[in-house]
Write an enzyme that holds these catalytic residues in place. Structure first.
Site, short mmCIF file in Angstrom:
data_model
loop_
_atom_site.label_atom_id
_atom_site.label_comp_id
_atom_site.label_asym_id
_atom_site.label_seq_id
_atom_site.Cartn_x
_atom_site.Cartn_y
_atom_site.Cartn_z
N GLU A 22 0.84 -1.20 0.00
CA GLU A 22 0.00 0.00 0.00
C GLU A 22 0.87 1.25 0.00
O GLU A 22 1.87 1.34 0.72
CB GLU A 22 -0.93 0.02 1.21
CG GLU A 22 -1.87 1.23 1.22
CD GLU A 22 -3.04 1.05 2.16
OE1 GLU A 22 -3.76 0.03 1.99
OE2 GLU A 22 -3.21 1.89 3.04
N THR A 54 -3.96 4.90 -1.47
CA THR A 54 -4.97 5.53 -0.63
C THR A 54 -5.56 6.77 -1.30
O THR A 54 -5.04 7.28 -2.29
CB THR A 54 -4.40 5.90 0.75
OG1 THR A 54 -3.42 6.94 0.60
CG2 THR A 54 -3.75 4.70 1.41
N HIS A 83 -8.32 3.12 -3.76
CA HIS A 83 -9.19 3.40 -2.62
C HIS A 83 -10.24 4.43 -3.03
O HIS A 83 -9.98 5.32 -3.85
CB HIS A 83 -8.38 3.98 -1.46
CG HIS A 83 -7.44 3.01 -0.82
ND1 HIS A 83 -7.13 3.04 0.52
CD2 HIS A 83 -6.74 1.96 -1.34
CE1 HIS A 83 -6.28 2.07 0.80
NE2 HIS A 83 -6.02 1.40 -0.32
N GLN A 184 -6.61 -3.27 9.29
CA GLN A 184 -5.75 -2.25 9.85
C GLN A 184 -4.49 -2.92 10.38
O GLN A 184 -4.50 -4.11 10.71
CB GLN A 184 -6.51 -1.56 10.99
CG GLN A 184 -5.73 -0.50 11.75
CD GLN A 184 -5.38 0.66 10.87
OE1 GLN A 184 -4.37 0.62 10.18
NE2 GLN A 184 -6.21 1.68 10.86
#
Length: 295
Positions: A22, A54, A83, A184
């Site tokens: 990510e 993101t 995202h 997470q």
């Protein structure tokens, strides 16, 4: 480019773990150049299965997000996961973003409620979505995408009722059409196993539950990071970081060692993949994968 639900299915059939990275869109042009020209190429040498980008609070990095998604797919031939959040978006605006993502040849969306710019409480936009499950359903109706969602082994920081209530909301997102769950970050694998057993065992969620991993770069950085996301630092880990103090090089080496041990345990427990929060750096994540024999 591949649908990510197909990637997990193919790797599961051969009992291999899916490896994903990510990134976040840097604030400066120099940061963008470093990410695109240095760190993404270095990470791609580790042969990941896909990368995610993101979206920024309130969609504040939308154009940069799409540009990085495009670069990952066009320049590196690697499947990307874009995202997308509910924050500050009407349904019409979400449909417009989906059209742009589709035009880039991207087939994968991580659907999130998202955070408001500057922090504070989330307020749904009139004509938009209040919950991530609604966004998942909307994307499903648009067709053509594999949809992932976020999971929180320690419970979402904004959920004051508790983690079990939060995990029920995850079930709602999966029922709405989510294909996979990226969690997470966490530092105690027991938190992930409790989450997995409850979500898969008691709630009957059958999509891949993928642990999110970060290799610590510095004590100061990870302390700020965990305060923002609500993840806890176990006492023994906190004591070690305090002992390392401002020695970022020693902290990074320890971070590699800790993440390696964490991933080894998760792989033995049969997780479907490992999702690395790279913090837009390549060295630590690549070294962890080398230690695991997966690079």
């Amino acid at each position: 480019m591949h649908y990510i639900h197909d990637i997990y299915a193919a790797k599961a059939s051969t009992k291999q773990a899916v490896i994903s990275f990510e990134f976040f869109p840097p604030k400066t042009d120099e940061g963008v150049r470093n990410l695109l020209d240095k760190h993404i190429p270095a990470l791609c040498e580790a042969n990941p299965d896909y990368c995610s980008v993101t979206y920024g609070a309130g969609g504040s990095t939308r154009d940069k997000t799409l540009a990085i998604v495009d670069s990952i797919q066009r320049q590196h031939g690697l499947t990307a996961l874009a995202h997308l959040t509910c924050t500050n978006h009407t349904r019409f605006e979400v449909r417009s973003v989906l059209d742009k993502i589709r035009a880039l040849g991207c087939k994968n969306i991580l659907a999130l409620r998202g955070d408001p710019p500057g922090g504070g409480e989330f307020h749904n936009t009139p004509g938009g979505f209040e919950f991530a499950s609604e966004l998942v359903k909307f994307i499903r109706e648009e067709d053509g995408f594999s949809v992932g969602v976020a999971g929180f082994p320690e419970g979402h920081i904004a959920n004051k009722i508790g983690k079990h209530d939060d995990w029920k909301h995850l079930q709602e997102k999966v029922d709405a059409g989510a294909d996979f769950v990226l969690t997470q970050l966490f530092f105690d694998n027991a938190d992930f196993y409790e989450f997995r057993d409850y979500v898969a065992g008691k709630l009957g969620v059958r999509v891949p539950l993928v642990p999110g991993i970060v290799s610590i770069l510095s004590a100061t950085q990870i302390t700020k990071f965990t305060q923002l996301c609500g993840a806890k630092i176990p006492a023994p880990l906190q004591e070690k970081l305090e002992a390392l103090g401002d020695d970022d090089e020693a902290s990074a080496e320890f971070g590699i060692e800790y993440a390696t041990r964490q991933c080894e345990d998760l792989l033995r427990a049969g997780v479907p993949g490992l999702h690395f929060y790279t913090l837009n750096k390549s060295r630590s994540t690549v070294q962890v994968l080398k230690n695991l024999g997966l690079a």
